[in-house]
Write a protein that holds these residues in place. Structure first.
Motif, PDB file in Angstrom:
ATOM      1  N   ASN A 254       0.570  -1.211  -0.215  1.00 36.54           N
ATOM      2  CA  ASN A 254      -0.203   0.288  -0.124  1.00 36.54           C
ATOM      3  C   ASN A 254       0.722   1.187  -0.078  1.00 36.54           C
ATOM      4  O   ASN A 254       0.275   2.178   1.000  1.00 36.54           O
ATOM      5  N   ILE A 255       1.757   1.810  -1.521  1.00 36.21           N
ATOM      6  CA  ILE A 255       2.347   2.920  -1.139  1.00 36.21           C
ATOM      7  C   ILE A 255       1.679   3.788  -2.117  1.00 36.21           C
ATOM      8  O   ILE A 255       1.552   3.598  -3.173  1.00 36.21           O
ATOM      9  N   PRO A 256       2.076   4.874  -0.402  1.00 36.50           N
ATOM     10  CA  PRO A 256       0.561   5.865  -0.959  1.00 36.50           C
ATOM     11  C   PRO A 256       1.364   7.033  -2.067  1.00 36.50           C
ATOM     12  O   PRO A 256       1.589   8.423  -1.947  1.00 36.50           O
ATOM     13  N   TYR A 257       1.836   6.236  -3.228  1.00 33.34           N
ATOM     14  CA  TYR A 257       2.445   7.638  -4.292  1.00 33.34           C
ATOM     15  C   TYR A 257       1.305   8.135  -4.582  1.00 33.34           C
ATOM     16  O   TYR A 257       0.114   9.038  -4.771  1.00 33.34           O
ATOM     17  N   GLY A 258       1.979  10.091  -4.976  1.00 34.79           N
ATOM     18  CA  GLY A 258       2.013  11.170  -4.842  1.00 34.79           C
ATOM     19  C   GLY A 258       1.392  11.776  -3.824  1.00 34.79           C
ATOM     20  O   GLY A 258       0.745  13.339  -3.688  1.00 34.79           O
ATOM     21  N   TRP A 259       1.492  11.365  -2.531  1.00 34.46           N
ATOM     22  CA  TRP A 259       0.663  11.709  -0.881  1.00 34.46           C
ATOM     23  C   TRP A 259       2.103  12.701  -0.974  1.00 34.46           C
ATOM     24  O   TRP A 259       2.896  12.480  -0.375  1.00 34.46           O
ATOM     25  N   ARG A 260       1.352  14.110  -0.641  1.00 34.27           N
ATOM     26  CA  ARG A 260       2.385  15.598  -0.002  1.00 34.27           C
ATOM     27  C   ARG A 260       1.287  15.588   2.060  1.00 34.27           C
ATOM     28  O   ARG A 260       0.246  15.745   1.446  1.00 34.27           O
ATOM     29  N   ALA A 261       2.650  15.755   2.468  1.00 31.05           N
ATOM     30  CA  ALA A 261       2.256  16.151   3.875  1.00 31.05           C
ATOM     31  C   ALA A 261       2.182  18.027   3.489  1.00 31.05           C
ATOM     32  O   ALA A 261       3.302  18.513   3.431  1.00 31.05           O
ATOM     33  N   ARG A 262       0.756  19.007   3.002  1.00 35.68           N
ATOM     34  CA  ARG A 262       0.552  19.659   2.400  1.00 35.68           C
ATOM     35  C   ARG A 262       0.543  20.759   4.213  1.00 35.68           C
ATOM     36  O   ARG A 262       0.779  21.456   3.356  1.00 35.68           O
ATOM     37  N   ILE A 263       0.139  19.966   5.279  1.00 42.11           N
ATOM     38  CA  ILE A 263       0.459  21.636   5.747  1.00 42.11           C
ATOM     39  C   ILE A 263       1.143  20.957   7.311  1.00 42.11           C
ATOM     40  O   ILE A 263       1.366  19.647   7.192  1.00 42.11           O
ATOM     41  N   GLY A 264       1.439  21.671   7.849  1.00 37.14           N
ATOM     42  CA  GLY A 264       2.609  21.914   9.099  1.00 37.14           C
ATOM     43  C   GLY A 264       1.745  22.124  10.072  1.00 37.14           C
ATOM     44  O   GLY A 264       1.205  22.617  10.098  1.00 37.14           O
ATOM     45  N   VAL A 265       2.273  21.747  11.360  1.00 41.23           N
ATOM     46  CA  VAL A 265       2.595  22.229  12.846  1.00 41.23           C
ATOM     47  C   VAL A 265       3.491  22.152  13.368  1.00 41.23           C
ATOM     48  O   VAL A 265       4.788  21.310  12.702  1.00 41.23           O
ATOM     49  N   ALA A 266       3.933  22.988  14.086  1.00 46.43           N
ATOM     50  CA  ALA A 266       4.896  23.148  15.273  1.00 46.43           C
ATOM     51  C   ALA A 266       5.468  22.009  15.599  1.00 46.43           C
ATOM     52  O   ALA A 266       4.689  21.889  16.058  1.00 46.43           O
ATOM     53  N   GLY A 267       7.148  22.015  15.106  1.00 43.63           N
ATOM     54  CA  GLY A 267       7.034  20.657  16.480  1.00 43.63           C
ATOM     55  C   GLY A 267       7.017  19.792  15.318  1.00 43.63           C
ATOM     56  O   GLY A 267       8.142  18.917  16.083  1.00 43.63           O
ATOM     57  N   ALA A 275       6.683  12.825   3.591  1.00 46.14           N
ATOM     58  CA  ALA A 275       6.393  14.073   3.440  1.00 46.14           C
ATOM     59  C   ALA A 275       6.102  13.735   2.308  1.00 46.14           C
ATOM     60  O   ALA A 275       5.307  14.938   1.220  1.00 46.14           O
ATOM     61  N   GLY A 276       6.088  13.142   1.402  1.00 42.48           N
ATOM     62  CA  GLY A 276       6.063  13.115  -0.054  1.00 42.48           C
ATOM     63  C   GLY A 276       6.483  11.983  -0.128  1.00 42.48           C
ATOM     64  O   GLY A 276       7.619  11.842  -0.326  1.00 42.48           O
ATOM     65  N   VAL A 277       5.365  11.301  -1.321  1.00 41.68           N
ATOM     66  CA  VAL A 277       5.318  10.254  -1.922  1.00 41.68           C
ATOM     67  C   VAL A 277       5.903   9.842  -3.563  1.00 41.68           C
ATOM     68  O   VAL A 277       4.586  10.115  -3.882  1.00 41.68           O
ATOM     69  N   ILE A 278       7.114   9.827  -4.087  1.00 42.98           N
ATOM     70  CA  ILE A 278       7.124   9.616  -5.879  1.00 42.98           C
ATOM     71  C   ILE A 278       6.938   8.777  -6.206  1.00 42.98           C
ATOM     72  O   ILE A 278       7.286   7.953  -5.822  1.00 42.98           O
ATOM     73  N   PRO A 279       5.979   8.940  -7.417  1.00 40.65           N
ATOM     74  CA  PRO A 279       6.804   7.062  -7.972  1.00 40.65           C
ATOM     75  C   PRO A 279       7.986   6.782  -8.326  1.00 40.65           C
ATOM     76  O   PRO A 279       8.368   8.001  -8.690  1.00 40.65           O
ATOM     77  N   SER A 280       8.074   5.500  -7.723  1.00 43.95           N
ATOM     78  CA  SER A 280       9.677   5.755  -7.657  1.00 43.95           C
ATOM     79  C   SER A 280      10.232   5.218  -9.412  1.00 43.95           C
ATOM     80  O   SER A 280      11.163   5.390  -9.540  1.00 43.95           O
ATOM     81  N   LEU A 281       9.587   5.241 -10.544  1.00 45.28           N
ATOM     82  CA  LEU A 281      10.209   5.194 -11.127  1.00 45.28           C
ATOM     83  C   LEU A 281      11.242   6.845 -11.701  1.00 45.28           C
ATOM     84  O   LEU A 281      12.021   6.039 -12.613  1.00 45.28           O
ATOM     85  N   ALA A 282      10.619   7.554 -10.978  1.00 45.22           N
ATOM     86  CA  ALA A 282      11.797   8.915 -10.404  1.00 45.22           C
ATOM     87  C   ALA A 282      12.649   9.258 -10.342  1.00 45.22           C
ATOM     88  O   ALA A 282      13.740   9.836 -10.940  1.00 45.22           O
ATOM     89  N   GLY A 283      13.529   7.555  -9.581  1.00 45.74           N
ATOM     90  CA  GLY A 283      14.169   7.802  -8.802  1.00 45.74           C
ATOM     91  C   GLY A 283      14.798   8.825  -8.088  1.00 45.74           C
ATOM     92  O   GLY A 283      15.853   9.140  -8.878  1.00 45.74           O
ATOM     93  N   GLU A 284      13.891   9.462  -7.688  1.00 43.47           N
ATOM     94  CA  GLU A 284      14.170  10.714  -6.787  1.00 43.47           C
ATOM     95  C   GLU A 284      14.248  10.082  -5.677  1.00 43.47           C
ATOM     96  O   GLU A 284      14.045  11.224  -4.765  1.00 43.47           O
ATOM     97  N   GLY A 285      13.555   9.337  -4.707  1.00 42.27           N
ATOM     98  CA  GLY A 285      13.342   9.000  -3.803  1.00 42.27           C
ATOM     99  C   GLY A 285      14.549   9.099  -2.709  1.00 42.27           C
ATOM    100  O   GLY A 285      13.602  10.193  -1.849  1.00 42.27           O
TER     101      GLY A 285
END
Length: 376
Positions: A254-267, A275-285
């Motif tokens: 269950n890899i959530p490709y495309g997910w990003r943490a858009r809202i930050g919380v203090a601390g 923080a963000g899950v890039i599809p692995s074919l990009a080779g940028e993980g």
């Protein structure tokens, strides 16, 4: 209850990079890692040219990574193949080797590291441990990679109705693999998935696959899926013919490709796959993991835990383009008709492959390249 000003949960590339920054600045912290010894996490094992620049700033030079230099990308779809030069040389490396190098750099810089410590849940910035203990921190760096922790799990809806699984098999070094793969990062496309293959520092081939659950279910199990793919794709079959039987197949669900943490919380600083899950074919993980660790370390040093929301917002903004473009490419790559139609374009205009390679890198700024520190 134990207390620390800054707690880093996870000793992979993201957590170790943050620890190096904090240690160099003399900022008190604690890094905890659940594994007693450094293992070989499921990962594509590819470091882009930009990631190599970031690693240099952390004290890890390319020659320390081993001989697996990568200069080409090679695409396969059915019987077709296209090849193009990368914008700059990259590298293949195992996570065992890379993580060991980064944790060693962190320890040399003065990082406080404890291993064999498993976090069961997180409430606010307090980590509840498997052994019943607790660690409270003014700032928490969540660098647990693909593993979600109760209390801060990523959104389940990002996984979709036919979720993606990650599978990895390592093929032992052989003259055949050296000849077939050489200095390339290969991407083999097939129905509802793809496999990336790259040689690593010991000459072994890291074969990392993203596949939808429905395709795996049709095959029955990972071994039979590999057999099916070998029959379906002759060139992939040449590589997989180097299996001797009994190789371990690692998996993550269950890899959530495309997910990003858009809202930050203090601390709370979310790093890498948290923080963000890039599809692995990009080779940028791994590039995102290391860049996020460096950025979070710099943000904390300059503004403490209060800097977390602005850090997270900027990171989400900078991840939008590479994750978005990689998602579009993935959607086409997993459809054989589209993949076969695009392959001649890539073959006849290889410069476009280089353009795509650049567009799927995270934007690097001064925050990704802190000045190297002198180490004793």
């Amino acid at each position: 209850m134990r207390r620390t000003p800054a707690l880093i949960v996870g000793g992979g590339p993201a957590g170790a990079s943050a620890a190096i920054l904090l240690a160099r600045a003399g900022a008190p912290h604690l890094l905890i890692e659940r594994t007693p010894e450094t293992g070989d996490a499921l990962c594509g094992g590819f470091l882009s040219w930009r990631t190599l620049d970031s690693l240099k700033s952390l004290g890890v030079a390319p020659e320390m990574l081993g001989p697996a230099r990568v200069t080409y990308v090679r695409l396969f779809a059915g019987a077709g193949v296209a090849e193009a030069a990368l914008p700059r040389p990259a590298h293949g490396v195992s996570r065992r080797h890379l993580d060991s190098l980064l944790l060693d750099r962190a320890a040399r810089a003065g990082a406080t590291i404890e291993r064999g410590v498993t976090v069961k849940a997180i409430e606010g910035t307090t980590a509840r441990l498997q052994d019943g203990g607790e660690i409270d921190a003014a700032a928490l760096f969540l660098a647990s990679g693909k593993h979600d922790i109760r209390g801060l799990a990523r959104l389940a809806e990002a996984r979709g109705t036919d979720p993606t699984l990650g599978l990895r098999i390592r093929l032992a070094a052989s003259p055949t693999l050296a000849r077939l793969i050489g200095g390339a990062i290969e991407l083999h496309l097939f129905d509802r998935g793809y496999m990336g293959i790259v040689l690593q520092e010991d000459g072994s081939a890291n074969c990392c696959m993203a596949v939808h659950r429905s395709r795996l279910a049709e095959a029955g199990d990972p071994d039979r899926l590999l057999d099916s793919l070998a029959n379906e794709s002759p060139r992939l079959g040449e590589r997989l013919a180097e299996r001797h039987g009994g190789e371990r197949i690692d998996a993550v669900a269950n890899i959530p490709y495309g997910w990003r943490a858009r809202i930050g919380v203090a601390g709370l600083f979310r790093l890498g796959d948290q923080a963000g899950v890039i599809p692995s074919l990009a080779g940028e993980g791994m590039g995102i993991a290391i860049a996020s660790g460096i950025r979070a370390g710099r943000a904390y040093i300059e503004g403490g835990g209060a800097a977390a929301p602005s850090f997270q917002h900027r990171l989400a903004r900078d991840l939008a383009r590479p994750i978005g473009i990689a998602g579009l490419i993935r959607a086409g790559a997993e459809r054989p008709d589209i993949a076969r139609a695009v392959l001649p374009i890539a073959r006849n205009a290889p410069v476009l492959v280089g353009v795509v390679a650049r567009l799927t890198r995270i934007n690097h700024s001064r925050l990704d390249r802190p000045p190297p520190a002198q180490e004793s």
